[in-house]
Design a protein around this motif. Structure first.
Motif, PDB file in Angstrom:
ATOM      1  N   ASN A 195       0.952  12.531  10.740  1.00 17.47           N
ATOM      2  CA  ASN A 195       1.662  12.129  11.954  1.00 17.47           C
ATOM      3  C   ASN A 195       2.860  13.020  12.266  1.00 17.47           C
ATOM      4  OD1 ASN A 195       0.508   9.325  12.948  1.00 17.47           O
ATOM      5  ND2 ASN A 195       0.510   9.269  10.708  1.00 17.47           N
ATOM      6  N   GLY A 196       2.931  14.170  11.627  1.00 17.61           N
ATOM      7  CA  GLY A 196       3.988  15.123  11.940  1.00 17.61           C
ATOM      8  C   GLY A 196       5.370  14.680  11.521  1.00 17.61           C
ATOM      9  N   LEU A 197       5.456  13.951  10.412  1.00 18.49           N
ATOM     10  CA  LEU A 197       6.748  13.460   9.935  1.00 18.49           C
ATOM     11  C   LEU A 197       7.249  14.259   8.739  1.00 18.49           C
ATOM     12  CD1 LEU A 197       6.003   9.621  10.104  1.00 18.49           C
ATOM     13  CD2 LEU A 197       6.901  11.115  11.893  1.00 18.49           C
ATOM     14  N   THR A 198       6.649  15.403   8.480  1.00 17.90           N
ATOM     15  CA  THR A 198       7.030  16.229   7.339  1.00 17.90           C
ATOM     16  C   THR A 198       7.735  17.493   7.822  1.00 17.90           C
ATOM     17  OG1 THR A 198       4.862  17.316   7.381  1.00 17.90           O
ATOM     18  CG2 THR A 198       5.113  15.387   5.951  1.00 17.90           C
ATOM     19  N   VAL A 199       8.377  18.169   6.893  1.00 23.07           N
ATOM     20  CA  VAL A 199       9.025  19.453   7.187  1.00 23.07           C
ATOM     21  C   VAL A 199       8.537  20.478   6.170  1.00 23.07           C
ATOM     22  CG1 VAL A 199      11.073  18.429   8.227  1.00 23.07           C
ATOM     23  CG2 VAL A 199      11.023  18.848   5.775  1.00 23.07           C
ATOM     24  N   SER A 200       8.594  21.733   6.559  1.00 23.20           N
ATOM     25  CA  SER A 200       8.116  22.804   5.690  1.00 23.20           C
ATOM     26  C   SER A 200       9.171  23.168   4.655  1.00 23.20           C
ATOM     27  CB  SER A 200       7.764  24.034   6.530  1.00 23.20           C
ATOM     28  OG  SER A 200       7.411  25.118   5.701  1.00 23.20           O
ATOM     29  N   ARG A 201       8.683  23.559   3.483  1.00 25.38           N
ATOM     30  CA  ARG A 201       9.607  24.021   2.450  1.00 25.38           C
ATOM     31  C   ARG A 201      10.226  25.362   2.820  1.00 25.38           C
ATOM     32  NH1 ARG A 201       8.902  21.311  -2.462  1.00 25.38           N
ATOM     33  NH2 ARG A 201       7.149  19.846  -2.470  1.00 25.38           N
TER      34      ARG A 201
ATOM     35  N   PHE B 115       9.191   9.468  14.499  1.00 20.19           N
ATOM     36  CA  PHE B 115       8.922   8.208  13.812  1.00 20.19           C
ATOM     37  C   PHE B 115       8.669   7.086  14.818  1.00 20.19           C
ATOM     38  CE2 PHE B 115      11.142  10.840  10.822  1.00 20.19           C
ATOM     39  CZ  PHE B 115      10.573  10.549   9.594  1.00 20.19           C
ATOM     40  N   LEU B 116       9.409   7.109  15.934  1.00 19.37           N
ATOM     41  CA  LEU B 116       9.166   6.126  16.986  1.00 19.37           C
ATOM     42  C   LEU B 116       7.758   6.273  17.552  1.00 19.37           C
ATOM     43  CD1 LEU B 116      12.598   6.398  18.851  1.00 19.37           C
ATOM     44  CD2 LEU B 116      11.808   4.459  17.506  1.00 19.37           C
TER      45      LEU B 116
ATOM     46  N   ALA C 149       1.335   1.238  11.595  1.00 20.06           N
ATOM     47  CA  ALA C 149       0.805  -0.128  11.536  1.00 20.06           C
ATOM     48  C   ALA C 149      -0.669  -0.127  11.144  1.00 20.06           C
ATOM     49  CB  ALA C 149       1.007  -0.819  12.881  1.00 20.06           C
ATOM     50  N   HIS C 150      -1.441   0.803  11.697  1.00 22.19           N
ATOM     51  CA  HIS C 150      -2.861   0.883  11.346  1.00 22.19           C
ATOM     52  C   HIS C 150      -3.049   1.355   9.906  1.00 22.19           C
ATOM     53  CE1 HIS C 150      -4.833  -0.014  15.173  1.00 22.19           C
ATOM     54  NE2 HIS C 150      -3.844   0.623  15.766  1.00 22.19           N
ATOM     55  N   ALA C 151      -2.272   2.340   9.495  1.00 25.93           N
ATOM     56  CA  ALA C 151      -2.431   2.881   8.144  1.00 25.93           C
ATOM     57  C   ALA C 151      -2.082   1.846   7.082  1.00 25.93           C
ATOM     58  CB  ALA C 151      -1.559   4.124   7.986  1.00 25.93           C
ATOM     59  N   TRP C 152      -1.091   1.018   7.355  1.00 25.25           N
ATOM     60  CA  TRP C 152      -0.654   0.022   6.372  1.00 25.25           C
ATOM     61  C   TRP C 152      -1.281  -1.346   6.608  1.00 25.25           C
ATOM     62  CZ3 TRP C 152       5.132   1.637   7.217  1.00 25.25           C
ATOM     63  CH2 TRP C 152       5.326   2.906   6.654  1.00 25.25           C
ATOM     64  N   ARG C 153      -2.130  -1.457   7.667  1.00 25.32           N
ATOM     65  CA  ARG C 153      -2.844  -2.702   7.985  1.00 25.32           C
ATOM     66  C   ARG C 153      -1.871  -3.852   8.244  1.00 25.32           C
ATOM     67  NH1 ARG C 153      -7.361  -2.157   3.131  1.00 25.32           N
ATOM     68  NH2 ARG C 153      -7.976  -0.008   3.643  1.00 25.32           N
ATOM     69  N   MET C 154      -0.883  -3.563   9.077  1.00 25.53           N
ATOM     70  CA  MET C 154       0.120  -4.550   9.447  1.00 25.53           C
ATOM     71  C   MET C 154      -0.044  -4.923  10.918  1.00 25.53           C
ATOM     72  SD  MET C 154       1.796  -5.037   6.648  1.00 25.53           S
ATOM     73  CE  MET C 154       3.433  -5.690   6.974  1.00 25.53           C
ATOM     74  N   HIS C 155       0.556  -6.043  11.290  1.00 23.44           N
ATOM     75  CA  HIS C 155       0.468  -6.482  12.679  1.00 23.44           C
ATOM     76  C   HIS C 155       1.218  -5.535  13.607  1.00 23.44           C
ATOM     77  CE1 HIS C 155       0.615  -8.984  16.255  1.00 23.44           C
ATOM     78  NE2 HIS C 155       1.924  -8.911  16.238  1.00 23.44           N
ATOM     79  N   ALA C 156       2.418  -5.149  13.219  1.00 17.25           N
ATOM     80  CA  ALA C 156       3.221  -4.265  14.060  1.00 17.25           C
ATOM     81  C   ALA C 156       4.257  -3.564  13.196  1.00 17.25           C
ATOM     82  CB  ALA C 156       3.905  -5.047  15.181  1.00 17.25           C
ATOM     83  N   VAL C 157       4.702  -2.419  13.672  1.00 20.06           N
ATOM     84  CA  VAL C 157       5.753  -1.647  13.004  1.00 20.06           C
ATOM     85  C   VAL C 157       6.800  -1.293  14.041  1.00 20.06           C
ATOM     86  CG1 VAL C 157       6.327   0.573  11.932  1.00 20.06           C
ATOM     87  CG2 VAL C 157       4.342  -0.709  11.145  1.00 20.06           C
ATOM     88  N   ARG C 158       8.045  -1.513  13.676  1.00 20.84           N
ATOM     89  CA  ARG C 158       9.151  -1.183  14.573  1.00 20.84           C
ATOM     90  C   ARG C 158      10.084  -0.214  13.869  1.00 20.84           C
ATOM     91  NH1 ARG C 158      13.777  -5.127  17.049  1.00 20.84           N
ATOM     92  NH2 ARG C 158      14.555  -3.701  18.618  1.00 20.84           N
ATOM     93  N   VAL C 159      10.555   0.783  14.605  1.00 23.20           N
ATOM     94  CA  VAL C 159      11.389   1.841  14.041  1.00 23.20           C
ATOM     95  C   VAL C 159      12.718   1.868  14.778  1.00 23.20           C
ATOM     96  CG1 VAL C 159      11.583   4.314  13.597  1.00 23.20           C
ATOM     97  CG2 VAL C 159       9.351   3.195  13.427  1.00 23.20           C
ATOM     98  N   VAL C 160      13.812   1.828  14.028  1.00 28.50           N
ATOM     99  CA  VAL C 160      15.152   1.960  14.598  1.00 28.50           C
ATOM    100  C   VAL C 160      15.950   2.904  13.708  1.00 28.50           C
ATOM    101  CG1 VAL C 160      15.150  -0.331  15.656  1.00 28.50           C
ATOM    102  CG2 VAL C 160      16.018  -0.050  13.338  1.00 28.50           C
TER     103      VAL C 160
ATOM    104  N   VAL D   1      19.233   8.372   9.100  1.00 31.97           N
ATOM    105  CA  VAL D   1      18.498   7.277   8.463  1.00 31.97           C
ATOM    106  C   VAL D   1      17.618   6.594   9.503  1.00 31.97           C
ATOM    107  CG1 VAL D   1      18.675   5.067   7.258  1.00 31.97           C
ATOM    108  CG2 VAL D   1      20.292   6.897   6.742  1.00 31.97           C
ATOM    109  N   VAL D   2      16.404   6.266   9.109  1.00 27.98           N
ATOM    110  CA  VAL D   2      15.479   5.508   9.947  1.00 27.98           C
ATOM    111  C   VAL D   2      15.071   4.258   9.181  1.00 27.98           C
ATOM    112  CG1 VAL D   2      13.135   5.467  10.874  1.00 27.98           C
ATOM    113  CG2 VAL D   2      14.600   7.427  11.318  1.00 27.98           C
ATOM    114  N   LEU D   3      15.117   3.121   9.855  1.00 23.55           N
ATOM    115  CA  LEU D   3      14.692   1.852   9.262  1.00 23.55           C
ATOM    116  C   LEU D   3      13.344   1.466   9.854  1.00 23.55           C
ATOM    117  CD1 LEU D   3      15.175  -0.713   7.572  1.00 23.55           C
ATOM    118  CD2 LEU D   3      16.354  -1.680   9.563  1.00 23.55           C
ATOM    119  N   ILE D   4      12.343   1.332   8.998  1.00 26.62           N
ATOM    120  CA  ILE D   4      11.002   0.938   9.423  1.00 26.62           C
ATOM    121  C   ILE D   4      10.779  -0.516   9.019  1.00 26.62           C
ATOM    122  CG2 ILE D   4       8.534   1.366   9.173  1.00 26.62           C
ATOM    123  CD1 ILE D   4       9.134   4.258   8.609  1.00 26.62           C
ATOM    124  N   THR D   5      10.486  -1.358   9.993  1.00 26.11           N
ATOM    125  CA  THR D   5      10.223  -2.779   9.752  1.00 26.11           C
ATOM    126  C   THR D   5       8.785  -3.079  10.137  1.00 26.11           C
ATOM    127  OG1 THR D   5      12.533  -3.318  10.251  1.00 26.11           O
ATOM    128  CG2 THR D   5      10.949  -5.129  10.259  1.00 26.11           C
TER     129      THR D   5
END
Length: 433
Positions: free
Chosen positions: A55-61, A110-111, A118-129, A135-139
């Motif tokens: 999902n493009g959330l990584t950075v190169s070394r 991340f947003l 949500a699909h990868a973790w099989r959850m109902h929903a994921v919210r990012v703030v 810092v990013v908080l994933i709920t």
């Protein structure tokens, strides 16, 4: 021996399935803590690197650009690094984890990846703030808590001037706390859930030592059901002018009391000296502002506007609180509405008929909340987007409260209705001795 052991194992598995089903129905938070959370937490930890890369959330070394002669060559990173995450912390209906952003990262990707997470973790929903820089908080929520707003997980204790009115999408109780957020604005179309929310609020405040004042210019059809618990009820604009004017006068008396005691608010006074808190509920604000153009009606509307604005500006420290509800609250209603709206820091937006209403209610606080409010469908009665003391928005749903329940509550606690001297001449359905 083996058939006996097999039968025992099968019986044990069947028993566990039965217990699990009963536990999910009766105690969903226990079911989540015992079965859902451990499995999901491990899934998050072991799949984070792969999910972040896809999902493009990584950075190169190393830098992805190199200079070869006179050419600048850009390539794809082969050894990307995922940002550090904390171990997922359990919540009553999901989990939370912190992400430490690496140099050059922003919360925006991340947003955008919330649905994929949500699909990868099989959850109902994921919210990012992003609660703070870097810092990013994933709920993540395991199931939709708004399906059962009458049974929120982990209900919070009710203090004076606070009311548990439903459930938040996080699974926690939805609390309207007037000590933290003194004034509230509620908007929504017909049959969207405004009246249900107000009814639930009244049932929560009725047992408390609080004066409730109603302004219902629809002839008292809504708030008339709880007239026994109201210290005053205005059923037309002329009565509203008298009631609001009396409250402004009482507010000035409270100012003098605080000044004489050297206090900055009534909460600095002793319990014996402290006047009773007041919650003013205005059902359908537009009825106070709409006129037929006559001089008399325009004067009444302007007087109501002035009184409401003064209560909103000065009432928080003096124990006078506003709950203003309407299908549409905007400058097109009349002068003073925009200034009043700015003073109502608590916002609740149900389903609306036009984008402008959601924009007026939430646009000056959070643009993302406007889009979410517009997505509420007709079948989602009681669902709303709320913005409270933290400034962050969240989906919520009020608990269904029937007319019979609110009437019964008003009758039960009618003897707790405070007798306020400033409202002594105001009676239900009119003004008299």
């Amino acid at each position: 021996m083996r058939p006996t052991l097999l039968a025992f194992v099968l019986a044990l598995l069947a028993w566990l399935l039965v217990i699990g089903r009963e536990l999910r129905q009766r105690r969903p938070e226990w079911h989540w803590y015992l079965t859902g959370y451990p499995r999901t937490a491990l899934r998050v930890v072991f799949t984070w690197s792969k999910v972040a890369y896809l999902n493009g959330l990584t950075v190169s070394r190393k830098p992805t650009r190199r200079v070869l002669g006179d050419l600048a060559v850009k390539g794809d990173p082969l050894r990307a690094r995922a940002p550090w995450i904390s171990f997922p912390r359990s919540t009553p209906n999901g989990l939370e984890l912190l992400v430490r952003l690496r140099a050059g990262q922003t919360p925006t990707p991340f947003l955008a990846a919330a649905d994929a997470l949500a699909h990868a973790w099989r959850m109902h929903a994921v919210r990012v703030v992003s609660p703070e820089r870097g810092v990013v908080l994933i709920t993540a929520t395991a199931s939709d808590p708004l399906e059962h707003p009458g049974r929120p997980a982990g209900p919070e204790p009710v203090a004076l001037l606070s009311a548990v009115v439903g459930a938040l999408e996080s699974g926690r109780a939805w609390v309207m706390d007037f000590r933290r957020v003194p004034h509230w604005l509620i908007v929504g179309a017909t049959q969207s859930g405004k009246s249900t929310l107000i009814a639930r609020l009244i049932t929560q405040l009725a047992p408390q030592p609080v004066a409730l004042v109603g302004i219902d210019c629809k002839g008292g059809m809504e708030l008339g059901l709880v007239a026994q618990r109201l210290s005053a009820l205005a059923t037309c604009r002329a009565e509203a002018v008298i009631v609001l004017g009396a409250l402004v006068t009482d507010m000035q008396d409270r100012m003098r009391l605080c000044r004489a005691a050297g206090a900055r608010s009534i909460w600095d006074l002793t319990e014996k000296e402290r006047p009773v808190p007041v919650v003013v509920i205005v059902d359908e604000l537009a009825e106070l502002y709409l006129t037929n153009g006559s001089k008399e009606q325009r004067a009444e509307a302007e007087q109501c506007s002035t009184y409401l604005l003064r209560l909103a500006q000065l009432g928080a420290a003096l124990g006078v609180h506003l709950v203003v509800a309407g299908q549409r609250v905007g400058s097109d209603l009349g002068p003073g509405v925009t200034a009043l709206r700015a003073q109502l820091s608590g916002r609740i937006c149900h389903r609306v008929n036009d984008p402008g209403t959601a924009e007026m209610a939430l646009g000056d606080l959070n643009k993302d909340a406007v889009a979410v409010a517009q997505s509420i469908g007709e079948a989602e009665q009681g669902v709303a987007v709320t913005v409270g003391d933290m400034g962050a928005w969240m989906r919520s749903r009020s608990r269904l409260t029937t007319s019979a329940e609110v009437q019964e509550c008003a009758t039960q606690f009618a003897d707790l209705t405070p007798k306020m001297p400033c409202l002594a001449n105001v009676v239900e359905g009119g003004v008299g001795a």
